[in-house]
Design a protein around this motif. Sequence first.
Motif, PDB file in Angstrom:
ATOM      1  N   THR A   1      38.610   7.676  46.816  1.00 23.49           N
ATOM      2  CA  THR A   1      38.460   7.503  48.268  1.00 23.49           C
ATOM      3  C   THR A   1      37.490   8.542  48.791  1.00 23.49           C
ATOM      4  O   THR A   1      37.760   9.746  48.695  1.00 23.49           O
ATOM      5  CB  THR A   1      39.828   7.673  48.968  1.00 23.49           C
ATOM      6  OG1 THR A   1      40.740   6.717  48.429  1.00 23.49           O
ATOM      7  CG2 THR A   1      39.702   7.457  50.466  1.00 23.49           C
TER       8      THR A   1
ATOM      9  N   GLU B   1      38.372   7.597  54.153  1.00 22.63           N
ATOM     10  CA  GLU B   1      39.636   8.160  54.621  1.00 22.63           C
ATOM     11  C   GLU B   1      39.658   8.190  56.158  1.00 22.63           C
ATOM     12  O   GLU B   1      40.679   7.916  56.785  1.00 22.63           O
ATOM     13  CB  GLU B   1      39.805   9.572  54.052  1.00 22.63           C
ATOM     14  CG  GLU B   1      41.236  10.052  54.105  1.00 22.63           C
ATOM     15  CD  GLU B   1      41.405  11.417  53.462  1.00 22.63           C
ATOM     16  OE1 GLU B   1      40.439  11.928  52.844  1.00 22.63           O
ATOM     17  OE2 GLU B   1      42.514  11.968  53.585  1.00 22.63           O
TER      18      GLU B   1
ATOM     19  N   GLU C   1      40.313   4.800  57.347  1.00 26.79           N
ATOM     20  CA  GLU C   1      41.736   4.495  57.153  1.00 26.79           C
ATOM     21  C   GLU C   1      42.572   5.105  58.283  1.00 26.79           C
ATOM     22  O   GLU C   1      43.505   4.476  58.791  1.00 26.79           O
ATOM     23  CB  GLU C   1      42.194   4.997  55.778  1.00 26.79           C
ATOM     24  CG  GLU C   1      41.661   4.104  54.643  1.00 26.79           C
ATOM     25  CD  GLU C   1      41.545   4.801  53.291  1.00 26.79           C
ATOM     26  OE1 GLU C   1      42.036   5.944  53.139  1.00 26.79           O
ATOM     27  OE2 GLU C   1      40.941   4.192  52.383  1.00 26.79           O
TER      28      GLU C   1
ATOM     29  N   ASP D   1      36.784   1.112  50.386  1.00 24.10           N
ATOM     30  CA  ASP D   1      37.684   1.772  49.440  1.00 24.10           C
ATOM     31  C   ASP D   1      38.388   0.694  48.624  1.00 24.10           C
ATOM     32  O   ASP D   1      38.485  -0.466  49.036  1.00 24.10           O
ATOM     33  CB  ASP D   1      38.720   2.612  50.217  1.00 24.10           C
ATOM     34  CG  ASP D   1      39.373   3.687  49.349  1.00 24.10           C
ATOM     35  OD1 ASP D   1      39.006   3.822  48.158  1.00 24.10           O
ATOM     36  OD2 ASP D   1      40.254   4.394  49.874  1.00 24.10           O
TER      37      ASP D   1
ATOM     38  N   ARG E   1      44.227   1.920  46.883  1.00 25.28           N
ATOM     39  CA  ARG E   1      44.114   3.283  47.393  1.00 25.28           C
ATOM     40  C   ARG E   1      44.180   3.281  48.919  1.00 25.28           C
ATOM     41  O   ARG E   1      44.851   4.130  49.525  1.00 25.28           O
ATOM     42  CB  ARG E   1      42.782   3.908  46.949  1.00 25.28           C
ATOM     43  CG  ARG E   1      42.678   4.217  45.469  1.00 25.28           C
ATOM     44  CD  ARG E   1      41.534   5.210  45.175  1.00 25.28           C
ATOM     45  NE  ARG E   1      40.238   4.784  45.638  1.00 25.28           N
ATOM     46  CZ  ARG E   1      39.343   4.125  44.903  1.00 25.28           C
ATOM     47  NH1 ARG E   1      39.609   3.830  43.643  1.00 25.28           N
ATOM     48  NH2 ARG E   1      38.176   3.782  45.412  1.00 25.28           N
ATOM     49  N   ALA E   2      43.499   2.324  49.548  1.00 26.27           N
ATOM     50  CA  ALA E   2      43.436   2.288  51.010  1.00 26.27           C
ATOM     51  C   ALA E   2      44.822   2.121  51.622  1.00 26.27           C
ATOM     52  O   ALA E   2      45.217   2.876  52.510  1.00 26.27           O
ATOM     53  CB  ALA E   2      42.517   1.153  51.461  1.00 26.27           C
TER      54      ALA E   2
ATOM     55  N   ASN F   1      46.965   5.196  51.062  1.00 25.98           N
ATOM     56  CA  ASN F   1      46.564   6.301  51.949  1.00 25.98           C
ATOM     57  C   ASN F   1      47.081   6.080  53.371  1.00 25.98           C
ATOM     58  O   ASN F   1      47.580   6.998  54.020  1.00 25.98           O
ATOM     59  CB  ASN F   1      45.032   6.412  52.017  1.00 25.98           C
ATOM     60  CG  ASN F   1      44.429   6.918  50.721  1.00 25.98           C
ATOM     61  OD1 ASN F   1      45.118   7.487  49.882  1.00 25.98           O
ATOM     62  ND2 ASN F   1      43.132   6.716  50.556  1.00 25.98           N
TER      63      ASN F   1
END
Lengths: 295, 295
Positions: free
Chosen positions: B51, B56, B59, B196, B200-201, B204
Amino acid sequence: MTEIPKNHPRYESLVTREQISAGVDKGITSRQGLIAQGRGEAFDYLIGEKTIESAEYAEAVSVALLLLAKKPVISVNGNAAALAAADLVTLSKLTGALLEVNLFHRTDERVKKIIDELKNNGADVVLGENAEPLLPLEHERAKVEREGIYDADVIFVPLEDGDRCKVLAEMKKLVIAVDLNPLSRTAQTAHVSIIDNFKRAVSNMIKMIPEFKEMTEKDLWEIVEAYDNNIVLVDAIETIKENLTAEQNKILGIEDEKNNNGAQPQKEPKKRVRMQRNAEIAKRVMSRGGDLMME
Amino acid sequence: MTEIPKNHPRYESLVTREQISAGVDKGITSRQGLIAQGRGEAFDYLIGEKTIESAEYAEAVSVALLLLAKKPVISVNGNAAALAAADLVTLSKLTGALLEVNLFHRTDERVKKIIDELKNNGADVVLGENAEPLLPLEHERAKVEREGIYDADVIFVPLEDGDRCKVLAEMKKLVIAVDLNPLSRTAQTAHVSIIDNFKRAVSNMIKMIPEFKEMTEKDLWEIVEAYDNNIVLVDAIETIKENLTAEQNKILGIEDEKNNNGAQPQKEPKKRVRMQRNAEIAKRVMSRGGDLMME
């Protein structure tokens, strides 16, 4: 097959996907092959979906190598057969290269089906059924025929996996790989890396062969001699970077200088607003009455 | 499932592929979904398989938007369910967003199976079965539920197709898209584009929610207000370009300056010879006696 509307902006790409998906129906393309196709699509998009000059050069050198080779072999996997069976047979006939089926996800049934597909497209002999585990690999790619890949001097490996490419090179074979990803282990391990769409590459090579057949062995060697694979890799990466920069400029509303032909820009660079970023408008949108600023 | 040797250099990636392939067995991932996974893999590789900071940030803004929204909806397709059903359910519960299944390659059976997958992972209600063709699209993505996507103010669309993303934006909805390709129409059309990996997205975002729930609506709006999606797109492209330059330097044997910590280089830049380019050696290789210069 799902009906794809012709006005879909990615119509061509979606149709190609359906075609490789049809390879699954025939039992020649594996699921992993579908994923590999997707990776290729991404890199093809980045490279501009056309054969770049350095790739054409690598294709020419590959033709020279195949014509110089004493025992050239074309390694065929499921995707290669699904995408270009007829062209692979033509390439084989024009260069005298043997066809051999070699699979990562190998089953006897898939090998047989791919052999049939090649034969249906005109191939007389296709190796692969009598493969033995002769390569120092732990997976099914290890299985090759003694008279084919094991004994070859030049191997054309479309859509290869990095492992086998390395092993073949270590066995003192010259490896030509077609891989749209210039960063892959395959591309970085092969002696000649063709950074191009597989169908375009094979088609281009076939067109080049008649001219190359007119040449002396000495002339062919001169072409091979002058070749530097690192340049080809770096050039492909550079092309991707240029395309990415153009994309950044589009997002930021910066005019492409190349389109100005050296003349003064006709207008001020337009600041293209592609995204909603005005919080007041966002608030109104969320309050269900607003106007959304969109391009 | 084919056994993948643990010493295969791409073990993790191959296992992930097998996992999404398992989604096909469950009837929730389409073949096109496998190809889409491949495209994502390619871009994830280019972005560094982590990421990046700007993602981030996107996100965080997405979390703020979902919490501010009056009628947030999470649109779920086959790949999203295959990769992160449990996390999607968690995201839904923590933000109050409805889950709705929406597919490009829609069949009632697939919709049902994806709904079951989400319910097996803890979802209480999942929309999608009673979808009507309410969006101005010619394909199956047009079918949405009136109380779900059609009426939503903020839509979280993981692994979207560009068409629908545009239509939703034109319907004055705020669209958050997760797409590893910063050049895609989806990424360029969405209001917030998370460049991303999907898993992971979502993971997060879940971690960020408790902190964001402590914030006032005014503070959340400030975060949204300061956001510029173009910057996020340009930054992701820049990251890819940087990674590509590092790759070019590796090929050309140029030391990465960052690794020198400002000190003098310990040695002369090593010219790494990765490929066979000496024609004399190539000749000997082809004569079956030579020594192949390989790294």
